[in-house]
Design a protein around this motif. Structure first.
Motif: not given
Length: 422
Positions: A254-269, A348-351
């Protein structure tokens, strides 16, 4: 009979232009040039910042330069300024730069406080470390003790902000850390990185290196604690990416998915050439957790978007597609794929729970502001605002996240993931 001119007196009076005007023509044509004036000519050219000409003179009389301590010192400075310094910041070290580096290491005064010797040495060590030539890197470091090196840190202004540069000792210790880590001497590496953190406890990159090292040493809890500390201070896609891979090792999906989602959103640009490994790692993870369709979105998108990036396809990425046997869908609609992935990761990016509020203030320049919800104000950065540019009076939905205020170094609850309500 005319007395010969005493150029030593002229040189000592700092009349470098006179020295050069009189001696350079005869030195270049090789006629009537007294080589006892060689050092004064080369050094005068250096003083006038005519480094290329100084190099030409030194090369012409190299057999006289090498045995002459003073002339050799001046010539090494010329070579450093003309042939090394302009290329010292190159991302890829050129073969001719390495030749210059090797020459300077051999001929410059072997004093670890002398920048003409030390800086080429540091470049050479880094060059060989990246090529895993660990024995040669260790040989180049020789017997230099970090305690011999300068500890002063120069402060410079970059885009209006004060930046504290690393000292010679810090640079050298960082290379010793890289060497120890490369040779799998993890305890030694850990000791060195702890020294660096003690010197500068606020350096994010030192703590990132320690977190990565602890992960390799299978000290996963300590590593994750560090990543969480780093993420609280600085939101970077690659930190979340590394935390996601660590969470997988710890069976915290669950944490891995959250972290991947955070990374994707921030790395989108970022362009896909920089983030291809994030997309592939995310796809692998999604596939193992049964999200096969979402996994394919990531693989199709990164393959075709990297191909479109002026043909600069990362070779490691292509190796993955070749070895895995995965065949990307032909000619997918990249915009549609990107929208699907953004929608997926946004869930998934926010708790925290999603809140609603009104933008009550926009700071000058529009880079940040405040959103008010239930009589509470939350600071936000415009980089966390999706869609239109924020303006006062907008009704938005948002989440909250603990971040560190860079001015006070205190943790605060900030608004993130802001979206205009329709």
């Amino acid at each position: 009979m005319t007395e010969p001119i005493n150029y030593f007196v002229i040189y000592k009076s700092k009349n470098y232009s006179k020295v050069v005007a009189d001696l350079l023509p005869s030195a270049l044509d090789g006629k009537n040039f007294n080589t006892k004036n060689l050092n004064m000519l080369i050094d005068s050219l250096n003083k006038l910042k005519r480094y290329d000409e100084a190099v030409n003179v030194g090369k012409k009389y190299i057999s006289e330069v090498l045995p002459n301590t003073y002339a050799l010192g001046s010539f090494c400075f010329s070579v450093y300024m003309a042939k090394f310094l302009p290329h010292s910041k190159d991302e890829i070290v050129k073969p001719e730069t390495i030749k210059t580096v090797e020459w300077l290491i051999e001929h410059a005064k072997k004093d670890p406080t002398f920048f003409v010797y030390l800086n080429p040495l540091l470049i050479a060590v880094e060059y060989h470390l990246t090529r895993q030539n660990f024995a040669l890197a260790k040989q180049l470091m020789g017997n230099i003790n970090p305690d011999q090196l300068k500890t002063e840190r120069t402060e410079i202004m970059v885009e209006g902000k004060k930046v504290l540069l690393k000292s010679d000792k810090m640079k050298f210790l960082k290379l010793k850390f890289d060497l120890a880590k490369g040779e799998k001497e993890f305890e030694t590496a850990l000791s060195i990185i702890n020294q660096l953190i003690e010197i500068d406890p606020w350096d994010i990159w030192f703590k990132r290196e320690k977190a990565s090292l602890l992960s390799e040493m299978e000290q996963y809890d300590e590593s994750m604690n560090l990543y969480e500390e780093l993420i609280a201070r600085r939101k970077e896609w690659f930190l979340y990416h590394e935390a996601a891979k660590l969470a997988i090792k710890m069976n915290r999906n669950e944490d891995a998915l959250k972290f991947f989602s955070k990374a994707f959103i921030l790395g989108d640009k970022q362009i896909s050439l920089y983030t291809w490994h994030l997309f592939i790692d995310t796809a692998k993870f999604l596939d193992t957790t049964g999200k096969n369709e979402e996994s394919r979105w990531h693989l199709d998108y990164v393959f075709h978007s990297a191909i479109n990036d002026e043909g600069n396809k990362p070779q490691e990425m292509l190796k993955f597609f070749h070895s895995s046997g995965y065949k990307p869908a032909p000619n997918p609609d990249l915009r549609t794929l990107r929208t699907k992935m953004l929608d997926f990761h946004s869930k998934f990016q926010f708790d925290s729970e999603q809140l609603e509020g009104v933008i009550s203030k926009i700071d000058e320049g529009g880079k940040s502001g405040f959103v008010t919800s239930e009589n509470k104000k939350y600071f936000f950065s415009s980089r966390d605002f999706k869609g239109k540019s924020p303006s006062e009076g907008m009704i938005v939905s948002f989440y909250t996240e603990t971040k560190v205020n860079r001015k006070t170094n205190n943790e605060e609850l900030h608004a993130v993931g802001l979206v205009v309500k329709k």
